[in-house]
Scaffold this motif. Sequence first.
Motif, short mmCIF file in Angstrom:
data_model
loop_
_atom_site.label_atom_id
_atom_site.label_comp_id
_atom_site.label_asym_id
_atom_site.label_seq_id
_atom_site.Cartn_x
_atom_site.Cartn_y
_atom_site.Cartn_z
N TYR A 1 -14.06 -62.60 -8.70
CA TYR A 1 -14.04 -61.29 -9.35
C TYR A 1 -13.41 -61.40 -10.73
O TYR A 1 -12.41 -62.11 -10.91
CB TYR A 1 -13.27 -60.26 -8.52
N THR B 1 -9.24 -61.58 -7.97
CA THR B 1 -9.31 -61.48 -9.43
C THR B 1 -8.19 -62.28 -10.08
O THR B 1 -8.42 -63.05 -11.03
CB THR B 1 -9.22 -60.01 -9.88
N SER C 1 -19.20 -63.16 -11.53
CA SER C 1 -18.55 -62.04 -10.85
C SER C 1 -19.55 -60.92 -10.62
O SER C 1 -20.48 -60.72 -11.41
CB SER C 1 -17.40 -61.53 -11.73
#
Length: 359
Positions: free
Chosen positions: A12, A20, A41
């Motif tokens: 992500y 992330t 992503s």
Amino acid sequence: MSDSLSVLLVGYAHGEGGVTTHTHWLAHGLTQRGHRVRVLSPVPPRDLPESPWPDRGYAVDHYGDAKDALRGFKALGKDRFDVAVVAGTGWKAMGGVLANRRIKRRIFFEVMSGDAMGKIDPRRLVHAGFDAIVSLATAVEDKVCSEFHWRGKRTIIQALPEPLEQRAAIADRGVVAPAMGKIRAVYFGRIVPHKGVGFLVDRWAALAPYLQSIDVYGTGEERGVLEPRVAELGLSDSIRFHGRYPDGQAYVDLLQQYDLLLLPTVGQEGGPLVLLEAMACGTPFVANGMGGVPDFDNQDCRVSKDISGFVAKVADIAGAMAAGEIDGSRLQRHYRDNFSFDVLVGKWESYFRFLVKGK
């Protein structure tokens, strides 16, 4: 750089979650070491911004629905990759990596507990052409390899937290020695049922002999239930809700204000980054041993086997603190030796070389 690698990280690039954070900092660290990195992503939802790290130093491409998923991988062009890592689960991510024949080695990174989600689980695609599974903790590795009958290459490497040691000035903590009943405790994270904030509220009478207060930082649907309950019980001076917490230097300064971090999670858990961040700041923790949490246990923290033993672990560390036995500086050294940015990037880099070049 002749010895450099070409790496594709499928994770992500938006939001504030652990995947992330890990994806960005691994990409950043590998780029710093001279490797060529691209990140693939999903397109961020409208209410989620791109990641808060604009100076990436690496390329980011996106995929979305079925057609966009194909375009996302096609956006990689004719680039060849020595290794691709898929963090988390998803049919598009895993299927796209398998379909791309310009990838030499494929890794699935299990960032959660390893538990299967029924027979229709995209992680079953590991048997269609993945070369290795990396897990972020011992219990997670045992679970995911058992659940998916994996007999191939496997190893344990922790996900990367925000490298506070590089992003902020962290004071040497020293001995953490508040008196019994004077411990200032803190919780950072989502306020949802399985994270156990409600447990702290319900068990305050048992915790009060050891703790002066608990400050709760974070957001989630359970806050609207717990905060009124705390007020009704007359505990608003003891258990306080503060909303979102900062990052970078402000986060470090906040963490170092507290004597003890609490993580009474009772749901599925991988390797909570907040425990690494606490160790980096020399702030001891008591955590319930779900998922990968036991891998973070050390002499300056406590991990319960199950939630029924959590209060006893708080009592134990409170006694050790009062006796001057909890050393925040030692905890910081433990972090630097085992979980620091340079150590974790080096472990990932070494494993990539092992898979790609056999060394």
